[in-house]
Write an enzyme that holds these catalytic residues in place. Structure first.
Site, PDB file in Angstrom:
ATOM      1  N   LYS A  70       0.911  -1.475   0.042  1.00  0.00           N
ATOM      2  CA  LYS A  70       0.221  -0.032  -0.119  1.00  0.00           C
ATOM      3  C   LYS A  70       0.325   1.348   0.111  1.00  0.00           C
ATOM      4  O   LYS A  70       1.356   1.460   0.835  1.00  0.00           O
ATOM      5  CB  LYS A  70      -1.097   0.482   1.232  1.00  0.00           C
ATOM      6  CG  LYS A  70      -2.158   1.038   1.084  1.00  0.00           C
ATOM      7  CD  LYS A  70      -2.956   0.502   0.312  1.00  0.00           C
ATOM      8  CE  LYS A  70      -3.691   2.096   0.934  1.00  0.00           C
ATOM      9  NZ  LYS A  70      -3.887   3.412  -0.085  1.00  0.00           N
ATOM     10  N   LYS A  94       5.137   2.503   8.975  1.00  0.00           N
ATOM     11  CA  LYS A  94       4.405   3.200   8.974  1.00  0.00           C
ATOM     12  C   LYS A  94       3.309   2.265   9.476  1.00  0.00           C
ATOM     13  O   LYS A  94       1.939   1.717  10.344  1.00  0.00           O
ATOM     14  CB  LYS A  94       3.308   4.440   7.947  1.00  0.00           C
ATOM     15  CG  LYS A  94       4.158   5.464   8.321  1.00  0.00           C
ATOM     16  CD  LYS A  94       4.070   5.921   6.577  1.00  0.00           C
ATOM     17  CE  LYS A  94       5.076   7.608   6.551  1.00  0.00           C
ATOM     18  NZ  LYS A  94       4.592   8.309   5.548  1.00  0.00           N
ATOM     19  N   LYS A 106       4.693   2.139  -3.472  1.00  0.00           N
ATOM     20  CA  LYS A 106       5.908   3.530  -3.005  1.00  0.00           C
ATOM     21  C   LYS A 106       5.413   3.438  -4.919  1.00  0.00           C
ATOM     22  O   LYS A 106       5.990   2.208  -5.556  1.00  0.00           O
ATOM     23  CB  LYS A 106       6.881   4.061  -2.403  1.00  0.00           C
ATOM     24  CG  LYS A 106       5.625   5.363  -2.832  1.00  0.00           C
ATOM     25  CD  LYS A 106       5.891   5.904  -1.589  1.00  0.00           C
ATOM     26  CE  LYS A 106       5.072   7.421  -1.070  1.00  0.00           C
ATOM     27  NZ  LYS A 106       3.863   7.736  -0.282  1.00  0.00           N
ATOM     28  N   THR A 190      -3.057  12.471   6.909  1.00  0.00           N
ATOM     29  CA  THR A 190      -1.997  13.013   7.897  1.00  0.00           C
ATOM     30  C   THR A 190      -2.017  14.001   7.772  1.00  0.00           C
ATOM     31  O   THR A 190      -1.567  14.153   9.107  1.00  0.00           O
ATOM     32  CB  THR A 190      -1.137  13.320   6.444  1.00  0.00           C
ATOM     33  OG1 THR A 190      -0.953  11.858   5.271  1.00  0.00           O
ATOM     34  CG2 THR A 190       0.218  13.362   7.496  1.00  0.00           C
ATOM     35  N   ASN A 221      -0.266  21.089   1.486  1.00  0.00           N
ATOM     36  CA  ASN A 221      -1.043  20.604   2.418  1.00  0.00           C
ATOM     37  C   ASN A 221      -0.704  20.115   4.267  1.00  0.00           C
ATOM     38  O   ASN A 221      -1.747  20.123   4.505  1.00  0.00           O
ATOM     39  CB  ASN A 221      -1.630  19.092   1.761  1.00  0.00           C
ATOM     40  CG  ASN A 221      -2.843  18.457   1.905  1.00  0.00           C
ATOM     41  OD1 ASN A 221      -4.104  19.562   1.968  1.00  0.00           O
ATOM     42  ND2 ASN A 221      -2.856  17.378   2.204  1.00  0.00           N
ATOM     43  N   SER A 349      -7.076   6.140   4.657  1.00  0.00           N
ATOM     44  CA  SER A 349      -7.048   4.678   3.223  1.00  0.00           C
ATOM     45  C   SER A 349      -7.526   3.914   3.511  1.00  0.00           C
ATOM     46  O   SER A 349      -7.780   3.130   2.758  1.00  0.00           O
ATOM     47  CB  SER A 349      -5.195   4.865   2.761  1.00  0.00           C
ATOM     48  OG  SER A 349      -5.303   6.072   1.726  1.00  0.00           O
TER      49      SER A 349
END
Length: 415
Positions: A70, A94, A106, A190, A221, A349
């Protein structure tokens, strides 16, 4: 690139220590120290002027021992293979920290979205998914947004994957708009996760939110949302910065005004009566909490002795070098490492993936409650390990983060 290669090496070094603490041998480290697979793809796109431009993309899948991989997809001119590899390893950590059934993945494409039309951007998005379509899927590898990608890009990618497979699996990709099965709370996840661990860190240092002075390096962001949320909850944001310069006011900045005018007013410092400072200067100002939310290698052995913040919360990837981490920890600073501080995004997610699989969608308050439960539990576990074993928070996070993947590998008898 040397910088990202160094990030890989430092990550491998800490992983080695973590696996030693968990009692694993060199065979386990040899398997985990690099991704299981790294795919390089070439993406031809018909540009608006009629020419065909070929873009290079990557997808790294670190480990699928604990579940499908992921991780996000970034579109940026500085994307390279080593960066994607390092980020895939951090995604494994994570996922392990917040106890998700994933390994790390990634992806990235070397391009500059700022210089591309929407049609050209769509071409790159669809072309990338066509190129990796046999290697990804809801139970293989689940993409998500990252730098310069968003819900629209995820929509194009979902549509391309659906056409390629004659199916419509919404759970193939996360970070989608609500109309295509996206989750509430995803766009700010996040930042919200970072704020939740900031609150836990403040508790450990006996600092009230209304007394906290915060400096945020990077106003993208994550940085802008973190500043806004903390400001609204009573903290004093004394400094913020973008790529070229920062703003400082010891009495606190008007964050709402900065957000509303950051792309409009070149003389925003004068409007606010704030002092202009550089990014390096921001890191060294007198504050309680420093949030590096920009790029890697910002706090090094060169400036670590001048960091005045009591708490450093890493909202960026790799902002503090290994040597600086040692120096700051020795001085009693509390560092909340990137693999914990920025785990809110992958957590929500995961919530989106679960909602897509079940067809049942949650409200904002449910998302918030579940995210807070995950982040608080993860912080407590890492902090307790840090205290009990007398190791820095980064090593503690790596131990907790890699444990699930290592156990899955052991049970599968891969190493």
């Amino acid at each position: 690139m040397a910088e990202t290669s160094n990030l890989i090496q430092s990550t491998q070094k800490i992983l080695h220590k973590a696996l030693d603490m968990l009692g694993y041998d060199e065979g386990m480290f040899d398997l985990i120290k690099e991704p299981s697979r790294v795919l390089t793809v070439r993406i031809p796109v018909r540009m608006d002027d009629g020419s065909v431009k070929v873009f290079t993309g990557y997808r790294a899948q670190h480990s699928d021992a604990a579940g499908p991989t992921k991780g996000g997809i970034r579109f940026h001119p500085d994307v390279d293979r080593d960066e994607v590899i390092a980020l895939s390893m951090w995604m494994t950590l994570k996922a392990g920290i917040v106890n998700l059934p994933y390994g790390g993945g990634k992806g990235g494409v070397i391009c500059n979205p700022k210089e591309m039309s929407q049609r050209e951007l769509e071409g790159v998005s669809r072309g990338y998914i066509r190129a990796i379509s046999q290697f990804v899927g809801p139970l293989k590898d689940i993409p998500a947004p990252d730098v310069y990608t968003n819900a629209q890009v995820m929509s194009w990618m979902l549509d391309e994957y659906s056409m390629k497979h004659s199916d419509n699996p919404l759970e193939f990709i996360t970070g989608k708009p609500l109309a295509l099965g996206g989750s509430k709370g995803r766009s700010t996840a996040t930042a919200m996760g970072a704020v939740m661990v900031i609150k836990k860190a403040l508790e450990k240092r006996n600092i009230k939110m209304e007394d906290a002075r915060v400096a945020v390096q990077g106003f993208g962001n994550a940085g802008s949302f973190i500043s806004k949320i903390l400001h609204d909850e009573g903290a004093k944001i004394v400094a913020v910065s973008r790529s070229t310069r920062g703003l400082y006011d010891e009495n606190g900045l008007d964050i709402d005004y900065i957000i509303e005018n950051k792309d409009k007013t070149p003389d925003i410092a004068e409007d606010l009566g704030a002092k202009v400072l550089t990014n390096p200067e921001l890191l060294e100002i007198d504050c309680d909490i420093l949030v590096p939310a920009a790029i890697a290698n910002q706090i090094t052995e060169e400036n670590a002795d001048r960091i005045q913040a009591d708490i450093i919360v890493e909202a960026a990837n790799g902002p503090t070098t290994e040597k600086a981490t040692e120096m700051l920890t020795e001085k009693g600073k509390l560092i909340v490492p990137d693999v914990l501080a920025s785990a809110g995004g992958v957590t929500v997610s995961y919530f989106e993936w679960v909602q897509n699989k079940t067809g049942y969608y949650w409200e904002d308050d449910e998302i918030q409650e579940l995210l807070e439960e995950k982040m608080n539990k993860s912080f407590d576990e890492i902090y307790d390990f840090h205290e009990t074993r007398q190791v820095d928070m980064r090593l503690a996070a790596y131990v907790i983060g890699i444990r699930k993947t290592a156990e899955a590998i052991r049970y599968r008898n891969w190493a």
